[in-house]
Design a protein around this motif. Structure first.
Motif, PDB file in Angstrom:
ATOM      1  N   ALA A  14       0.824  -1.204   0.000  1.00 58.02           N
ATOM      2  CA  ALA A  14       0.000   0.000   0.000  1.00 58.02           C
ATOM      3  C   ALA A  14       0.866   1.266   0.000  1.00 58.02           C
ATOM      4  CB  ALA A  14      -0.933  -0.004   1.208  1.00 58.02           C
ATOM      5  N   LEU A  15       1.869   1.290   0.883  1.00 54.92           N
ATOM      6  CA  LEU A  15       2.770   2.451   0.940  1.00 54.92           C
ATOM      7  C   LEU A  15       3.556   2.586  -0.354  1.00 54.92           C
ATOM      8  CD1 LEU A  15       4.111   2.138   4.604  1.00 54.92           C
ATOM      9  CD2 LEU A  15       2.432   3.764   3.739  1.00 54.92           C
ATOM     10  N   GLY A  16       3.924   1.450  -0.954  1.00 59.97           N
ATOM     11  CA  GLY A  16       4.650   1.474  -2.220  1.00 59.97           C
ATOM     12  C   GLY A  16       3.814   2.088  -3.336  1.00 59.97           C
ATOM     13  N   LEU A  17       2.514   1.763  -3.369  1.00 58.60           N
ATOM     14  CA  LEU A  17       1.619   2.352  -4.381  1.00 58.60           C
ATOM     15  C   LEU A  17       1.522   3.860  -4.215  1.00 58.60           C
ATOM     16  CD1 LEU A  17      -1.343  -0.211  -4.519  1.00 58.60           C
ATOM     17  CD2 LEU A  17       0.212   0.382  -6.388  1.00 58.60           C
ATOM     18  N   ILE A  18       1.362   4.308  -2.971  1.00 59.25           N
ATOM     19  CA  ILE A  18       1.259   5.749  -2.707  1.00 59.25           C
ATOM     20  C   ILE A  18       2.530   6.474  -3.148  1.00 59.25           C
ATOM     21  CG2 ILE A  18       1.056   7.490  -0.899  1.00 59.25           C
ATOM     22  CD1 ILE A  18      -0.667   5.503   0.668  1.00 59.25           C
ATOM     23  N   LEU A  19       3.672   5.945  -2.773  1.00 59.59           N
ATOM     24  CA  LEU A  19       4.948   6.587  -3.139  1.00 59.59           C
ATOM     25  C   LEU A  19       5.166   6.576  -4.652  1.00 59.59           C
ATOM     26  CD1 LEU A  19       7.291   5.167  -0.317  1.00 59.59           C
ATOM     27  CD2 LEU A  19       6.383   7.495  -0.538  1.00 59.59           C
ATOM     28  N   THR A  20       4.745   5.494  -5.316  1.00 57.37           N
ATOM     29  CA  THR A  20       4.895   5.411  -6.775  1.00 57.37           C
ATOM     30  C   THR A  20       4.062   6.482  -7.473  1.00 57.37           C
ATOM     31  OG1 THR A  20       5.300   3.028  -6.651  1.00 57.37           O
ATOM     32  CG2 THR A  20       4.620   3.909  -8.779  1.00 57.37           C
ATOM     33  N   ILE A  21       2.810   6.652  -7.025  1.00 57.77           N
ATOM     34  CA  ILE A  21       1.932   7.668  -7.613  1.00 57.77           C
ATOM     35  C   ILE A  21       2.519   9.060  -7.421  1.00 57.77           C
ATOM     36  CG2 ILE A  21      -0.331   8.775  -7.406  1.00 57.77           C
ATOM     37  CD1 ILE A  21      -1.413   5.977  -6.610  1.00 57.77           C
ATOM     38  N   VAL A  22       2.970   9.351  -6.217  1.00 57.89           N
ATOM     39  CA  VAL A  22       3.555  10.664  -5.925  1.00 57.89           C
ATOM     40  C   VAL A  22       4.811  10.885  -6.758  1.00 57.89           C
ATOM     41  CG1 VAL A  22       4.630  12.084  -4.132  1.00 57.89           C
ATOM     42  CG2 VAL A  22       2.568  10.770  -3.605  1.00 57.89           C
ATOM     43  N   PHE A  23       5.635   9.868  -6.870  1.00 57.98           N
ATOM     44  CA  PHE A  23       6.875   9.983  -7.650  1.00 57.98           C
ATOM     45  C   PHE A  23       6.571  10.266  -9.124  1.00 57.98           C
ATOM     46  CE2 PHE A  23      10.264   8.011 -10.200  1.00 57.98           C
ATOM     47  CZ  PHE A  23      11.358   8.716  -9.722  1.00 57.98           C
ATOM     48  N   ILE A  24       5.591   9.553  -9.689  1.00 55.96           N
ATOM     49  CA  ILE A  24       5.226   9.772 -11.089  1.00 55.96           C
ATOM     50  C   ILE A  24       4.703  11.190 -11.282  1.00 55.96           C
ATOM     51  CG2 ILE A  24       3.576   9.101 -12.894  1.00 55.96           C
ATOM     52  CD1 ILE A  24       3.793   6.232 -11.844  1.00 55.96           C
ATOM     53  N   GLY A  25       3.874  11.659 -10.332  1.00 60.71           N
ATOM     54  CA  GLY A  25       3.350  13.013 -10.438  1.00 60.71           C
ATOM     55  C   GLY A  25       4.436  14.065 -10.393  1.00 60.71           C
ATOM     56  N   ILE A  26       5.387  13.911  -9.479  1.00 61.38           N
ATOM     57  CA  ILE A  26       6.482  14.882  -9.349  1.00 61.38           C
ATOM     58  C   ILE A  26       7.309  14.921 -10.634  1.00 61.38           C
ATOM     59  CG2 ILE A  26       8.651  15.378  -8.156  1.00 61.38           C
ATOM     60  CD1 ILE A  26       7.348  14.268  -5.604  1.00 61.38           C
ATOM     61  N   ILE A  27       7.699  13.747 -11.131  1.00 54.72           N
ATOM     62  CA  ILE A  27       8.506  13.683 -12.357  1.00 54.72           C
ATOM     63  C   ILE A  27       7.741  14.299 -13.532  1.00 54.72           C
ATOM     64  CG2 ILE A  27       9.563  12.112 -14.023  1.00 54.72           C
ATOM     65  CD1 ILE A  27      11.108  12.373 -11.429  1.00 54.72           C
ATOM     66  N   GLY A  28       6.435  13.983 -13.604  1.00 54.66           N
ATOM     67  CA  GLY A  28       5.642  14.506 -14.723  1.00 54.66           C
ATOM     68  C   GLY A  28       5.553  16.014 -14.736  1.00 54.66           C
ATOM     69  N   TYR A  29       5.261  16.621 -13.591  1.00 51.91           N
ATOM     70  CA  TYR A  29       5.133  18.089 -13.541  1.00 51.91           C
ATOM     71  C   TYR A  29       6.480  18.791 -13.730  1.00 51.91           C
ATOM     72  CZ  TYR A  29       0.233  17.841 -12.127  1.00 51.91           C
ATOM     73  OH  TYR A  29      -1.124  17.615 -12.100  1.00 51.91           O
ATOM     74  N   VAL A  30       7.520  18.198 -13.199  1.00 52.21           N
ATOM     75  CA  VAL A  30       8.850  18.794 -13.402  1.00 52.21           C
ATOM     76  C   VAL A  30       9.228  18.747 -14.876  1.00 52.21           C
ATOM     77  CG1 VAL A  30      11.318  18.494 -12.930  1.00 52.21           C
ATOM     78  CG2 VAL A  30       9.672  18.330 -11.062  1.00 52.21           C
ATOM     79  N   TRP A  31       8.931  17.624 -15.538  1.00 49.07           N
ATOM     80  CA  TRP A  31       9.326  17.446 -16.938  1.00 49.07           C
ATOM     81  C   TRP A  31       8.418  18.223 -17.890  1.00 49.07           C
ATOM     82  CZ3 TRP A  31       7.226  13.749 -20.813  1.00 49.07           C
ATOM     83  CH2 TRP A  31       7.996  13.712 -21.982  1.00 49.07           C
TER      84      TRP A  31
END
Length: 340
Positions: A14-31
């Motif tokens: 569960a924690l891994g899913l949350i961190l993965t979603i947040v990580f994808i969002g951060i990378i996407g907005y930065v890029w």
């Protein structure tokens, strides 16, 4: 580490899913938008949680498209992950698995203990007496009718003692003794064979239901084989022939009253300056009350009321009789630490 993950894998997923979603969002907005990591993190959080705050900055068309993609892909996943974490904590699963994890860690650090296989009539009595002796032990029982609550905080493993993995989990490689009290002789034979292979120095005591099984169990590696029915019958017959003698012997055995204790002391437990002295020299230094009533030589020969001039040598044992306080004083005087 593997055991840690096994117990808490639901929470980790569960924690891994949350961190993965947040990580994808951060990378996407930065890029896509060129935002700072902090702004990208903030935008990701308010997007996947659907709180409805205003956008951090004005977004391009590509930014809006990425936001829509993030909402569609993360909404269900994020909700599931939060629900899994909440359920895990609120339902009490965390406490349950944490207790299991602590028990597994304590088992891994356990040594010098006794393993009792089977918690039936014989195993129950063995566990009761070991607890009275203040010995470290744990019980292996596969019956679903027996739970950890039935054992009054005794260390307990639910499983089949004939399986090597269960014996290893119970610390058979670091144990000093094993009592197998399973109802079937074939199962006891299996346990003896497995335990002897896993720990050649283990003291193994097995239950048997027939005389033919006794020989097989000894060949398999059991140090002692006990037939409870035969022992019980012989004891009852002795109570008819020599009732007072048997009651006196029962009193010596550490039962509930423990007015007198009969304890064995190994040569290795004695201080170095007393390891090769005579029994007379040892008794002369001891406080009065305890009596050395038996001696076992390194060859395995037993001597009742041994001569005081016998020298205590390697591999030998002394049998000392006294009440609990006298035995304790005797041990303290010579710095003997009884096995726990």
């Amino acid at each position: 580490m593997r055991e840690h993950f096994r117990f808490f894998k639901k929470l980790y997923y569960a924690l891994g899913l949350i961190l993965t979603i947040v990580f994808i969002g951060i990378i996407g907005y930065v890029w896509v938008e060129g935002w700072s990591v902090f702004d990208a993190f903030y935008m990701t959080v308010i997007t996947v949680t659907t709180v409805g705050f205003n956008e951090v900055h004005v977004m391009s068309d590509w930014g809006k498209l990425f936001t829509a993609f993030l909402i569609i892909t993360s909404f269900g996943t994020f909700a599931y992950a939060i629900s899994a974490v909440t359920t895990y904590i609120v339902s009490g699963d965390y406490v349950k698995y944490y207790k299991e994890f602590k028990k597994m860690k304590s088992l891994q650090n356990l040594s010098g203990h006794t393993i009792v296989c089977g918690y039936g009539r014989v195993g129950n009595q063995a566990a009761h007496d070991l607890k009275f002796y203040k010995k470290k032990f744990l019980v292996i029982e596969r019956s679903p009718e027996v739970s950890e609550n039935d054992l009054n905080e005794t260390m307990f493993i639910k499983g089949d003692a004939t399986k090597d993995k269960i014996l290893v989990d119970a610390g058979v490689k670091t144990a000093t003794a094993l009592i197998t009290a399973l109802p079937k002789d074939a199962d006891n034979l299996f346990v003896v064979l497995s335990a002897r292979e896993l720990n050649p120095n283990l003291k193994i005591i097995s239950r048997a239901s027939s005389y033919s099984s006794m020989r097989k169990l000894r060949i398999a590696g059991a140090n002692n084989v006990i037939m409870p029915d035969t022992v019980g019958g012989a004891h009852m017959a002795s109570l008819v022939v020599n009732p007072d003698v048997m009651e006196f012997l029962d009193l010596i055995k550490i039962s509930g009253k423990a007015a007198m204790n009969l304890e064995e002391i190994d040569f290795k437990e004695l201080p170095e300056n007393l390891q090769f002295c005579t029994i007379n020299n040892l008794v002369a230094k001891a406080e009065k009350g305890c009596n050395v009533i038996g001696y076992k030589s390194a060859e395995g020969n037993y001597i009742i009321n041994p001569d005081g001039e016998i020298k205590i040598g390697p591999g030998s044992k002394l049998f000392v009789l006294g009440n609990p306080n006298q035995i304790k004083s005797f041990n303290n005087l010579f710095g003997i630490k009884p096995s726990s």
